[in-house]
Design an enzyme around this catalytic site. Structure first.
Site, PDB file in Angstrom:
ATOM      1  N   ASP A  89       1.003  -1.340   0.108  1.00  0.00           N
ATOM      2  CA  ASP A  89       0.089   0.125  -0.044  1.00  0.00           C
ATOM      3  C   ASP A  89       1.025   1.027   0.050  1.00  0.00           C
ATOM      4  O   ASP A  89       0.421   2.481  -0.187  1.00  0.00           O
ATOM      5  CB  ASP A  89      -1.025   0.167   1.148  1.00  0.00           C
ATOM      6  CG  ASP A  89      -0.161  -0.189   2.404  1.00  0.00           C
ATOM      7  OD1 ASP A  89       0.907  -0.175   2.469  1.00  0.00           O
ATOM      8  OD2 ASP A  89      -1.229   0.033   3.670  1.00  0.00           O
ATOM      9  N   SER A  90       2.198   1.120  -0.035  1.00  0.00           N
ATOM     10  CA  SER A  90       3.052   2.101  -0.067  1.00  0.00           C
ATOM     11  C   SER A  90       2.831   2.802  -1.426  1.00  0.00           C
ATOM     12  O   SER A  90       3.405   3.968  -1.849  1.00  0.00           O
ATOM     13  CB  SER A  90       4.715   1.614   0.116  1.00  0.00           C
ATOM     14  OG  SER A  90       4.828   0.572  -0.554  1.00  0.00           O
TER      15      SER A  90
ATOM     16  N   ASP B 123      -1.076  -6.183  -0.453  1.00  0.00           N
ATOM     17  CA  ASP B 123      -1.549  -5.283   0.719  1.00  0.00           C
ATOM     18  C   ASP B 123      -2.957  -5.022   0.846  1.00  0.00           C
ATOM     19  O   ASP B 123      -3.531  -4.754  -0.088  1.00  0.00           O
ATOM     20  CB  ASP B 123      -0.722  -4.067   1.043  1.00  0.00           C
ATOM     21  CG  ASP B 123       0.227  -3.859   2.119  1.00  0.00           C
ATOM     22  OD1 ASP B 123       0.291  -4.899   3.059  1.00  0.00           O
ATOM     23  OD2 ASP B 123       1.142  -3.165   1.900  1.00  0.00           O
TER      24      ASP B 123
ATOM     25  N   LYS C 108      -1.018  -9.279   2.580  1.00  0.00           N
ATOM     26  CA  LYS C 108      -0.515  -8.978   3.876  1.00  0.00           C
ATOM     27  C   LYS C 108      -1.509  -7.983   4.484  1.00  0.00           C
ATOM     28  O   LYS C 108      -2.254  -7.159   3.948  1.00  0.00           O
ATOM     29  CB  LYS C 108       0.559  -8.059   3.543  1.00  0.00           C
ATOM     30  CG  LYS C 108       1.422  -7.716   4.864  1.00  0.00           C
ATOM     31  CD  LYS C 108       3.013  -7.297   4.641  1.00  0.00           C
ATOM     32  CE  LYS C 108       2.973  -5.867   3.895  1.00  0.00           C
ATOM     33  NZ  LYS C 108       2.449  -4.835   4.837  1.00  0.00           N
TER      34      LYS C 108
ATOM     35  N   GLU D 241      -1.792  -5.495   8.090  1.00  0.00           N
ATOM     36  CA  GLU D 241      -1.227  -4.959   9.261  1.00  0.00           C
ATOM     37  C   GLU D 241      -1.696  -5.097  10.657  1.00  0.00           C
ATOM     38  O   GLU D 241      -3.060  -5.028  10.567  1.00  0.00           O
ATOM     39  CB  GLU D 241      -1.032  -3.282   8.940  1.00  0.00           C
ATOM     40  CG  GLU D 241       0.010  -3.044   8.232  1.00  0.00           C
ATOM     41  CD  GLU D 241       0.291  -1.653   7.917  1.00  0.00           C
ATOM     42  OE1 GLU D 241       0.054  -0.770   8.855  1.00  0.00           O
ATOM     43  OE2 GLU D 241       0.911  -1.342   6.868  1.00  0.00           O
TER      44      GLU D 241
ATOM     45  N   GLU E 282       8.954  -4.212  11.120  1.00  0.00           N
ATOM     46  CA  GLU E 282       9.355  -2.957  10.505  1.00  0.00           C
ATOM     47  C   GLU E 282       9.953  -2.225  11.555  1.00  0.00           C
ATOM     48  O   GLU E 282       9.142  -1.962  12.424  1.00  0.00           O
ATOM     49  CB  GLU E 282       8.154  -2.343   9.799  1.00  0.00           C
ATOM     50  CG  GLU E 282       8.591  -0.949   8.978  1.00  0.00           C
ATOM     51  CD  GLU E 282       7.533  -0.583   7.990  1.00  0.00           C
ATOM     52  OE1 GLU E 282       6.769  -1.208   7.426  1.00  0.00           O
ATOM     53  OE2 GLU E 282       7.893   0.819   7.638  1.00  0.00           O
TER      54      GLU E 282
HETATM   55  O1  KIV Z   1       3.653  -1.323   1.514  1.00  0.00           O
HETATM   56  C1  KIV Z   1       4.854  -1.544   1.725  1.00  0.00           C
HETATM   57  O2  KIV Z   1       5.926  -1.194   1.091  1.00  0.00           O
HETATM   58  C2  KIV Z   1       4.969  -2.169   3.058  1.00  0.00           C
HETATM   59  C3  KIV Z   1       6.469  -2.666   3.404  1.00  0.00           C
HETATM   60  C4  KIV Z   1       7.146  -1.579   3.617  1.00  0.00           C
HETATM   61  C5  KIV Z   1       6.690  -3.695   3.949  1.00  0.00           C
HETATM   62  O3  KIV Z   1       4.304  -2.780   4.055  1.00  0.00           O
END
Ligand code: KIV
Length: 274
Positions: A54-55, A93, A122, A124, A192
Site C-alpha cells: 500500500d506504499s 496489501d 498482507k 497490518e 518493520e
Molecule cells: O507497503 C509496503 O511497502 C510495506 C513494506 C514497507 C513492508 O508494507
C-alpha cells in the site's frame, strides 16, 4: 564447468518455500512492485517475492501516507504486476481498515485481490480482532503475511514513523504479537523498524520466517521499497535504507539529453525518421 545461476527461481515460489528457506537458513528476498515494467524487470531477477504494497499510495500516487491507499488502487496495481511478473510469489496489501469491516466485506476485499492475481495477502496489526480475522481467512484457504512493528497504517496512533520496541515492555509485546500471528496461521511476518535484538529474538522464537525492513540482518529475509532502493527518489532517506542504484541520476541524464537534442534539432535524425 558451466556455472548455473544459483538464485534464479524457475518455478513460482509457494508458501511452503518460505518455511523451507527459513529452515535452510536461506535469506528471502522481497521487493515492492507496483507496475508492469518493474514486474518485467523483477521477472528476470533472482528476487523471491514481490509485495504490491500500500506504499504505492506514497511512492507512486504522491500521497502523504499509506492511509490513502484504496481497494481499487490495490486491485489495479496488483493486476499490472501479475501481467509482468515471472516466477515470483505475489503478496498484496490489504489497505487501511479493509479488514476492520464485517467478515463478509473482509472476505470480499480479500477475494478482489486474489482474483486480481495475488497469491497471498498482507495484513497490518496483531491485535485480537486482526488475529481473529487472519485465523478465519487462513481457515478459508487464504495465505496471510502479518506485519508488526512500525505499521504505517497506524502512523497517527504511533505518533509518527518511529522505531518500535525500544523499551523492554514494547519488545515483549512485539514478541507476543508475532507469536499470535503465527498461531493465527500466518505463513510469514514483516517486522518493520525495530532494534536488532528485538528482530533476532522474534526470528528465533518463530517457526515461520520474518521479513525485515529497518529490522537489521537478524530477520529471515528483507524487503525494501522499489523507488527507495533504486534511488528513484532522494527525499526520503531513513537510516535503514541502502540505495543500490542511482536511478534518478540515470533517468535525469536521459531526460536532459532528450530535451537538449530536441531543442537543437539533433533528434530525430534520418535513422529515426520514415
Ligand atoms: O507497503 C509496503 O511497502 C510495506 C513494506 C514497507 C513492508 O508494507
Amino acid at each position: 564447468m558451466r556455472q548455473v545461476p544459483v538464485n534464479h527461481a524457475t518455478k513460482t515460489m509457494t508458501i511452503h518455500d518460505f518455511k523451507r528457506k527459513k529452515e535452510q537458513h536461506t535469506k528471502i528476498t522481497m521487493l515492492t512492485c507496483y507496475d508492469y515494467p518493474s514486474a518485467r524487470m523483477i521477472a528476470e531477477s533472482p528476487i523471491d517475492c514481490v509485495l504490491v504494497g500500500d506504499s504505492v499510495a506514497m511512492a507512486v500516487h504522491g500521497h502523504a501516507s499509506t492511509i490513502m491507499a484504496t481497494m481499487d488502487m490495490m486491485v489495479l496495481h496488483t493486476e499490472a504486476v501479475v501481467r509482468g511478473i515471472g516466477p515470483q510469489f505475489i503478496i498484496s496489501d490489504l489497505p487501511f481498515l479493509c479488514h476492520r469491516v464485517s467478515d463478509v466485506d473482509t472476505v470480499q476485499n480479500v477475494r478482489k485481490l486474489l482474483q486480481a492475481g495475488a497469491h497471498a495477502i498482507k495484513i497490518e496489526g496483531a491485535d485480537p480482532h486482526a488475529c481473529q480475522t487472519i485465523a478465519t481467512l487462513v481457515t478459508n484457504g487464504i495465505p496471510i503475511m502479518g506485519h508488526i512493528g512500525l505499521t504505517p497504517q497506524s502512523v497517527h496512533q504511533l505518533g509518527g514513523y518511529k522505531i518500535q520496541g525500544k523499551e523492554e515492555e514494547q519488545a515483549q509485546q512485539l514478541l507476543q504479537q508475532a507469536q499470535a500471528l503465527e498461531a493465527a496461521g500466518c505463513f510469514a511476518v514483516v517486522i518493520e523498524c525495530v532494534p536488532k535484538h528485538v528482530a533476532g529474538t522474534i526470528t528465533k522464537a518463530l517457526k515461520i520466517p520474518t521479513i525485515g525492513i529497518g529490522a537489521s540482518v537478524e530477520t529471515d529475509g528483507q524487503v525494501l521499497v522499489w523507488h527507495d532502493m533504486l534511488g528513484l527518489q532522494t527525499e526520503f532517506k531513513p537510516r535503514f535504507l541502502k540505495q543500490f542504484a542511482n536511478g534518478k541520476d540515470v533517468l535525469m541524464a536521459g531526460i536532459h539529453k532528450y530535451a537538449d537534442q530536441v531543442q537543437h534539432a539533433q533528434f530525430p535524425t534520418p535513422e529515426h525518421a520514415y
